[in-house]
Design a protein around this motif. Structure first.
Motif, PDB file in Angstrom:
ATOM      1  N   MET A   5       0.825  -1.196   0.000  1.00 36.47           N
ATOM      2  CA  MET A   5       0.000   0.000   0.000  1.00 36.47           C
ATOM      3  C   MET A   5       0.862   1.249   0.000  1.00 36.47           C
ATOM      4  O   MET A   5       1.840   1.363   0.737  1.00 36.47           O
ATOM      5  N   LEU A   6       0.501   2.210  -0.826  1.00 36.09           N
ATOM      6  CA  LEU A   6       1.091   3.543  -0.812  1.00 36.09           C
ATOM      7  C   LEU A   6      -0.025   4.517  -1.178  1.00 36.09           C
ATOM      8  O   LEU A   6      -0.381   4.671  -2.344  1.00 36.09           O
ATOM      9  N   THR A   7      -0.604   5.148  -0.159  1.00 39.03           N
ATOM     10  CA  THR A   7      -1.767   6.012  -0.339  1.00 39.03           C
ATOM     11  C   THR A   7      -1.420   7.432   0.053  1.00 39.03           C
ATOM     12  O   THR A   7      -0.857   7.680   1.122  1.00 39.03           O
ATOM     13  N   VAL A   8      -1.772   8.369  -0.821  1.00 41.47           N
ATOM     14  CA  VAL A   8      -1.548   9.789  -0.579  1.00 41.47           C
ATOM     15  C   VAL A   8      -2.884  10.440  -0.253  1.00 41.47           C
ATOM     16  O   VAL A   8      -3.853  10.305  -1.012  1.00 41.47           O
ATOM     17  N   THR A   9      -2.945  11.140   0.886  1.00 45.81           N
ATOM     18  CA  THR A   9      -4.155  11.856   1.285  1.00 45.81           C
ATOM     19  C   THR A   9      -3.843  13.340   1.354  1.00 45.81           C
ATOM     20  O   THR A   9      -2.919  13.759   2.057  1.00 45.81           O
ATOM     21  N   PHE A  10      -4.626  14.126   0.623  1.00 46.85           N
ATOM     22  CA  PHE A  10      -4.444  15.575   0.611  1.00 46.85           C
ATOM     23  C   PHE A  10      -5.266  16.161   1.749  1.00 46.85           C
ATOM     24  O   PHE A  10      -6.484  16.327   1.633  1.00 46.85           O
ATOM     25  N   LEU A  11      -4.601  16.468   2.842  1.00 49.88           N
ATOM     26  CA  LEU A  11      -5.295  16.981   4.018  1.00 49.88           C
ATOM     27  C   LEU A  11      -5.592  18.467   3.895  1.00 49.88           C
ATOM     28  O   LEU A  11      -6.601  18.945   4.415  1.00 49.88           O
ATOM     29  N   GLY A  12      -4.696  19.205   3.238  1.00 49.12           N
ATOM     30  CA  GLY A  12      -4.881  20.640   3.056  1.00 49.12           C
ATOM     31  C   GLY A  12      -4.329  21.074   1.719  1.00 49.12           C
ATOM     32  O   GLY A  12      -3.185  20.750   1.386  1.00 49.12           O
ATOM     33  N   THR A  13      -5.148  21.790   0.937  1.00 46.61           N
ATOM     34  CA  THR A  13      -4.777  22.119  -0.443  1.00 46.61           C
ATOM     35  C   THR A  13      -4.854  23.618  -0.724  1.00 46.61           C
ATOM     36  O   THR A  13      -4.726  24.032  -1.875  1.00 46.61           O
ATOM     37  N   ALA A  14      -5.059  24.437   0.307  1.00 51.21           N
ATOM     38  CA  ALA A  14      -5.227  25.875   0.109  1.00 51.21           C
ATOM     39  C   ALA A  14      -3.901  26.552  -0.172  1.00 51.21           C
ATOM     40  O   ALA A  14      -2.820  26.038   0.142  1.00 51.21           O
ATOM     41  N   GLY A  15      -4.007  27.747  -0.745  1.00 51.84           N
ATOM     42  CA  GLY A  15      -2.849  28.623  -0.847  1.00 51.84           C
ATOM     43  C   GLY A  15      -2.598  29.281   0.497  1.00 51.84           C
ATOM     44  O   GLY A  15      -2.875  28.716   1.557  1.00 51.84           O
ATOM     45  N   SER A  16      -2.078  30.490   0.460  1.00 54.55           N
ATOM     46  CA  SER A  16      -1.708  31.165   1.711  1.00 54.55           C
ATOM     47  C   SER A  16      -2.899  31.410   2.621  1.00 54.55           C
ATOM     48  O   SER A  16      -2.745  31.476   3.842  1.00 54.55           O
ATOM     49  N   LEU A  17      -4.099  31.553   2.033  1.00 57.00           N
ATOM     50  CA  LEU A  17      -5.308  31.797   2.827  1.00 57.00           C
ATOM     51  C   LEU A  17      -6.217  30.583   2.768  1.00 57.00           C
ATOM     52  O   LEU A  17      -6.603  30.151   1.684  1.00 57.00           O
ATOM     53  N   PRO A  18      -6.583  30.017   3.923  1.00 56.20           N
ATOM     54  CA  PRO A  18      -7.560  28.918   3.903  1.00 56.20           C
ATOM     55  C   PRO A  18      -8.928  29.440   3.495  1.00 56.20           C
ATOM     56  O   PRO A  18      -9.199  30.639   3.555  1.00 56.20           O
ATOM     57  N   ARG A  46      -7.143  17.744  12.795  1.00 59.29           N
ATOM     58  CA  ARG A  46      -8.579  17.548  12.562  1.00 59.29           C
ATOM     59  C   ARG A  46      -8.811  16.964  11.176  1.00 59.29           C
ATOM     60  O   ARG A  46      -9.694  16.106  10.999  1.00 59.29           O
ATOM     61  N   GLN A  47      -8.050  17.391  10.199  1.00 62.61           N
ATOM     62  CA  GLN A  47      -8.173  16.821   8.865  1.00 62.61           C
ATOM     63  C   GLN A  47      -7.818  15.337   8.863  1.00 62.61           C
ATOM     64  O   GLN A  47      -8.439  14.538   8.150  1.00 62.61           O
ATOM     65  N   MET A  48      -6.835  14.963   9.655  1.00 55.95           N
ATOM     66  CA  MET A  48      -6.482  13.546   9.766  1.00 55.95           C
ATOM     67  C   MET A  48      -7.633  12.755  10.368  1.00 55.95           C
ATOM     68  O   MET A  48      -7.919  11.625   9.949  1.00 55.95           O
ATOM     69  N   MET A  49      -8.321  13.342  11.325  1.00 59.19           N
ATOM     70  CA  MET A  49      -9.484  12.670  11.911  1.00 59.19           C
ATOM     71  C   MET A  49     -10.602  12.530  10.886  1.00 59.19           C
ATOM     72  O   MET A  49     -11.231  11.472  10.770  1.00 59.19           O
ATOM     73  N   ARG A  50     -10.836  13.597  10.129  1.00 59.87           N
ATOM     74  CA  ARG A  50     -11.890  13.538   9.116  1.00 59.87           C
ATOM     75  C   ARG A  50     -11.569  12.498   8.040  1.00 59.87           C
ATOM     76  O   ARG A  50     -12.465  11.803   7.548  1.00 59.87           O
ATOM     77  N   ALA A  51     -10.301  12.396   7.675  1.00 57.87           N
ATOM     78  CA  ALA A  51      -9.898  11.448   6.637  1.00 57.87           C
ATOM     79  C   ALA A  51      -9.726  10.035   7.171  1.00 57.87           C
ATOM     80  O   ALA A  51      -9.517   9.106   6.384  1.00 57.87           O
ATOM     81  N   LYS A  52      -9.816   9.877   8.510  1.00 55.28           N
ATOM     82  CA  LYS A  52      -9.654   8.570   9.149  1.00 55.28           C
ATOM     83  C   LYS A  52      -8.309   7.929   8.774  1.00 55.28           C
ATOM     84  O   LYS A  52      -8.227   6.727   8.508  1.00 55.28           O
ATOM     85  N   THR A  53      -7.267   8.743   8.784  1.00 58.24           N
ATOM     86  CA  THR A  53      -5.931   8.234   8.443  1.00 58.24           C
ATOM     87  C   THR A  53      -5.194   7.685   9.651  1.00 58.24           C
ATOM     88  O   THR A  53      -4.197   6.975   9.500  1.00 58.24           O
ATOM     89  N   GLY A  54      -5.642   8.027  10.861  1.00 58.55           N
ATOM     90  CA  GLY A  54      -4.835   7.730  12.031  1.00 58.55           C
ATOM     91  C   GLY A  54      -3.682   8.706  12.117  1.00 58.55           C
ATOM     92  O   GLY A  54      -3.427   9.494  11.193  1.00 58.55           O
ATOM     93  N   MET A  55      -2.983   8.661  13.233  1.00 59.17           N
ATOM     94  CA  MET A  55      -1.803   9.523  13.392  1.00 59.17           C
ATOM     95  C   MET A  55      -0.745   8.910  14.297  1.00 59.17           C
ATOM     96  O   MET A  55       0.377   9.410  14.381  1.00 59.17           O
TER      97      MET A  55
END
Length: 309
Positions: A5-18, A46-55
């Motif tokens: 497995m090699l999975t990429v999750t984009f947790l945050g994709t904004a520019g300088s301003l969310p 929080r994004q990790m929690m939403r994506a259910k990636t664990g930490m």
């Protein structure tokens, strides 16, 4: 054997301003359950929690540069991990002054539980070796000291040619395993070497993450043949002058680089707030040069497959 497995999750994709739809920069890679985080904007935990990636299996955080939108999630993430019982050290790696930033976080924040944190300052060309892969720091060009990163898996052994082994007199069983592990074996007075029964080595996977940058030759070289290139594409091509002034890339510039590097997949990220709800201009500019380009969205996941050549 199950594919690795090699999975990429984009947790945050904004520019300088969310924006309401995009969080600050953070990309998580899960390699067989081992987590590697690249950048850590505010709210990453929080994004990790939403994506259910664990930490809890996160050992390394690689920071591209010390702008606030790439690092302000670090204290909250460390605190959350500590609350959940994490006791093993976490390494925060990045460019010059990373150690200072980590030390300042420790002084400014009243952490309720102490979690061992190690700072590691890198220069372009430095390599952090892991089990079965490595992460190399790559020169980028931004308005402050910055690095991109290339995650590169080790090459895999070639396919075992069972029929060839049998023809050479090797009986099915433990000797097959020894040959696949690279051992030379003796059978009936004859020496059989692994290269006689193994196909050519197969490549590991390669992922490049640029952080904020102009398109530079070092990123292009690191991305050559990459399975996935995640490149700054903050602005549309009509804003090329502003991209140059702010040391970012346009979507078209990122796509041209990916095309020259023959990257297998391109995802542009660090999306300016002006396109948050409608990234179509970026996608159009990118696809003029790289037809399958994607614009990253928060919580988007990509499974990077193994390939034979």
């Amino acid at each position: 054997m199950m594919p690795r497995m090699l999975t990429v999750t984009f947790l945050g994709t904004a520019g300088s301003l969310p924006t309401p739809n995009r969080s600050p920069s953070a990309v998580l890679i899960n390699r067989e359950g081992e987590l590697i985080l690249f950048d850590c904007g505010e709210g990453t935990q929080r994004q990790m929690m939403r994506a259910k990636t664990g930490m809890m299996n996160l050992d390394y955080i690689f920071i591209t540069h010390l702008h606030a939108d790439h690092i302000l999630g670090i204290p909250g993430l460390l605190e959350t991990m500590a609350f959940q019982g994490r006791r093993e050290p976490v390494t925060i790696a990045g460019p010059v002054r990373t150690a200072e930033a980590v030390e300042l976080f420790g002084r400014l924040c009243y952490y309720s539980r102490r979690l061992p944190v190690r700072a590691l300052e890198l220069e372009a060309g430095d390599i952090v070796r892991m089990d079965g892969y490595e992460v190399e720091a790559v020169r980028t060009a931004h308005s402050v000291p910055s690095l991109g990163y290339c995650l590169r898996e080790d090459a895999r052994p070639g396919r075992f040619r069972r029929d060839r082994a049998v023809d050479l007199g090797v009986p099915p069983g433990p000797l097959f395993g020894r040959l696949q592990r690279g051992d030379t074996v003796g059978v009936g007075g004859r020496i059989v070497r692994p290269e006689e029964v193994m196909g050519p080595a197969r490549p590991g996977r390669k992922i490049v993450y640029t952080g904020d940058t102009r398109p530079v030759p070092e990123i292009e070289e690191a991305s050559r043949g990459a399975d996935l290139l995640i490149h700054d594409g903050s602005l549309d091509d009509g804003m090329a002058d502003w991209a140059l002034e702010t040391m970012h890339s346009t979507a078209g510039e990122a796509a041209l680089l990916a095309k020259r590097a023959e990257a297998k997949m391109l995802v542009i990220t660090h999306i300016s707030s002006r396109y948050s709800d409608e990234p179509g201009p970026l996608l159009g500019d990118a696809r003029r040069h790289y037809p399958d380009a994607l614009v990253a969205e928060d919580l988007m996941k990509i499974d990077v497959k193994l390939r034979d050549r």
